[in-house]
Design an enzyme around this catalytic site. Sequence first.
Site, PDB file in Angstrom:
ATOM      1  N   ASN A 192       0.868  -1.175   0.000  1.00 42.23           N
ATOM      2  CA  ASN A 192       0.000   0.000   0.000  1.00 42.23           C
ATOM      3  C   ASN A 192       0.906   1.226   0.000  1.00 42.23           C
ATOM      4  O   ASN A 192       1.458   1.594   1.035  1.00 42.23           O
ATOM      5  CB  ASN A 192      -0.887  -0.040   1.254  1.00 42.23           C
ATOM      6  CG  ASN A 192      -1.744   1.206   1.392  1.00 42.23           C
ATOM      7  OD1 ASN A 192      -1.838   2.014   0.476  1.00 42.23           O
ATOM      8  ND2 ASN A 192      -2.365   1.358   2.556  1.00 42.23           N
ATOM      9  N   LYS A 217       0.222   4.250  -0.327  1.00 40.07           N
ATOM     10  CA  LYS A 217      -0.404   5.461   0.241  1.00 40.07           C
ATOM     11  C   LYS A 217      -0.092   6.666  -0.663  1.00 40.07           C
ATOM     12  O   LYS A 217       0.053   6.498  -1.867  1.00 40.07           O
ATOM     13  CB  LYS A 217       0.040   5.664   1.687  1.00 40.07           C
ATOM     14  CG  LYS A 217      -0.177   4.387   2.519  1.00 40.07           C
ATOM     15  CD  LYS A 217      -0.041   4.581   3.988  1.00 40.07           C
ATOM     16  CE  LYS A 217      -0.294   3.254   4.696  1.00 40.07           C
ATOM     17  NZ  LYS A 217      -0.255   3.341   6.134  1.00 40.07           N
ATOM     18  N   HIS A 245      -9.614   1.189   4.555  1.00 41.09           N
ATOM     19  CA  HIS A 245      -8.360   1.387   5.294  1.00 41.09           C
ATOM     20  C   HIS A 245      -8.618   2.347   6.455  1.00 41.09           C
ATOM     21  O   HIS A 245      -9.412   3.285   6.331  1.00 41.09           O
ATOM     22  CB  HIS A 245      -7.270   1.942   4.361  1.00 41.09           C
ATOM     23  CG  HIS A 245      -5.925   1.930   5.014  1.00 41.09           C
ATOM     24  ND1 HIS A 245      -5.535   2.900   5.896  1.00 41.09           N
ATOM     25  CD2 HIS A 245      -4.906   1.034   4.945  1.00 41.09           C
ATOM     26  CE1 HIS A 245      -4.319   2.603   6.348  1.00 41.09           C
ATOM     27  NE2 HIS A 245      -3.917   1.474   5.777  1.00 41.09           N
ATOM     28  N   GLU A 305      -7.036   4.757   7.555  1.00 42.59           N
ATOM     29  CA  GLU A 305      -6.805   6.177   7.258  1.00 42.59           C
ATOM     30  C   GLU A 305      -8.003   6.774   6.512  1.00 42.59           C
ATOM     31  O   GLU A 305      -8.335   7.953   6.683  1.00 42.59           O
ATOM     32  CB  GLU A 305      -5.496   6.328   6.464  1.00 42.59           C
ATOM     33  CG  GLU A 305      -4.297   6.114   7.382  1.00 42.59           C
ATOM     34  CD  GLU A 305      -3.064   5.517   6.710  1.00 42.59           C
ATOM     35  OE1 GLU A 305      -2.956   5.561   5.474  1.00 42.59           O
ATOM     36  OE2 GLU A 305      -2.202   5.003   7.449  1.00 42.59           O
ATOM     37  N   GLU A 321      -5.658  -4.886  10.368  1.00 41.74           N
ATOM     38  CA  GLU A 321      -4.593  -3.912  10.635  1.00 41.74           C
ATOM     39  C   GLU A 321      -4.896  -3.165  11.926  1.00 41.74           C
ATOM     40  O   GLU A 321      -5.730  -2.248  11.939  1.00 41.74           O
ATOM     41  CB  GLU A 321      -4.514  -2.891   9.500  1.00 41.74           C
ATOM     42  CG  GLU A 321      -4.220  -3.485   8.146  1.00 41.74           C
ATOM     43  CD  GLU A 321      -3.638  -2.443   7.199  1.00 41.74           C
ATOM     44  OE1 GLU A 321      -2.513  -2.656   6.734  1.00 41.74           O
ATOM     45  OE2 GLU A 321      -4.295  -1.412   6.957  1.00 41.74           O
ATOM     46  N   GLY A 363       2.345   2.258  10.779  1.00 43.42           N
ATOM     47  CA  GLY A 363       3.311   3.344  10.633  1.00 43.42           C
ATOM     48  C   GLY A 363       3.980   3.742  11.931  1.00 43.42           C
ATOM     49  O   GLY A 363       4.663   4.760  11.999  1.00 43.42           O
ATOM     50  N   SER A 394       3.255  -2.121  10.371  1.00 44.07           N
ATOM     51  CA  SER A 394       4.701  -2.202  10.606  1.00 44.07           C
ATOM     52  C   SER A 394       5.263  -3.588  10.312  1.00 44.07           C
ATOM     53  O   SER A 394       6.145  -4.075  11.020  1.00 44.07           O
ATOM     54  CB  SER A 394       5.046  -1.760  12.029  1.00 44.07           C
ATOM     55  OG  SER A 394       4.676  -0.407  12.216  1.00 44.07           O
TER      56      SER A 394
HETATM   57  P1  PGA Z   1       2.662   0.254   7.651  1.00 40.81           P
HETATM   58  O1  PGA Z   1       1.216   0.461   6.993  1.00 40.81           O
HETATM   59  O2  PGA Z   1       3.210  -1.042   7.098  1.00 40.81           O
HETATM   60  O3  PGA Z   1       3.459   1.446   7.234  1.00 40.81           O
HETATM   61  O4  PGA Z   1       2.457   0.178   9.132  1.00 40.81           O
HETATM   62  C1  PGA Z   1       0.338  -0.608   6.773  1.00 40.81           C
HETATM   63  C2  PGA Z   1      -0.950  -0.089   6.170  1.00 40.81           C
HETATM   64  O5  PGA Z   1      -1.444   0.950   6.613  1.00 40.81           O
HETATM   65  O6  PGA Z   1      -1.506  -0.700   5.236  1.00 40.81           O
END
Ligand code: PGA
Length: 253
Positions: free
Chosen positions: A9, A11, A98, A100, A170, A176, A216
């Site tokens: 992803n 982003k 997601h 976000e 997640e 992140g 992460s």
């Molecule tokens: P990350 O993000 O691996 O940077 O923690 C995962 C995601 O939000 O899909």
Amino acid sequence: MRQKIVAGNWKMNNTYDQGLKLASEVIHMVQDEVKSDVKVIMCAPFIHLSGVSKLSQGVAQVHVGAQDCSAKEAGAYTGEVSASMLKSVGVSHVIIGHSERREYHAESNTLLTDKVKQALANGLTPIFCCGEPLEIREADQQNAYVKQQLTESLFDFSAEDIQKMIIAYEPIWAIGTGKTASSAQAQEIHLVVREHLAAQYGRDISDNISILYGGSCKPDNAHELFSQPDVDGGLIGGASLKSRDFVDIVKSF
Ligand code: PGA
């Protein structure tokens, strides 16, 4: 056998040229190095999708995903991108729900149902995200929270439709932040998700749905996470922006 999947992803990162360079590196490394049957998906920003899709044409193992789609079919929805538009540029997968998007765009469980409907109506595979915030985890309410997300968004879909989906768990506190769920924590809640799907759709169906872990996930922890019986791969944010790291994760089963 459940499909093993690693989805990146990206982003809101990379200019068009940077995105194409990353995609091209990933495609070449996957072709050279990946011998297993893992499915690789690159979920790029909208404007990259057509270019990434052209680069990956004819590479059976590599698929292209979007990070969102509209809940509407077409019309006066300024700034939105429909599932049929995604399909028309060679996209096969789409992340829906997601955390976000849920947080910064107030996407509700019922809106997500409409997005999943649009994806399925256009032959796209939804990668449906669920996961709890830190305060829910601290109150030990994560199982009920995630089950409710799934019930409210997905459980009106038929057994035939649910089998076309990928689920991504997640935990928001791990996205992140560098804090990964332990492999035991991931396994525990992945099993909860699978049992919840089994209660609604039967075990034969739930046993065949891929459930990805995200938050992460990096080359140094992917193997342990992916070794868990109910973890079928990962949804990778930060580490998907470096081709070497991403492909090392792809090779972590
Ligand atoms: P990350 O993000 O691996 O940077 O923690 C995962 C995601 O939000 O899909």
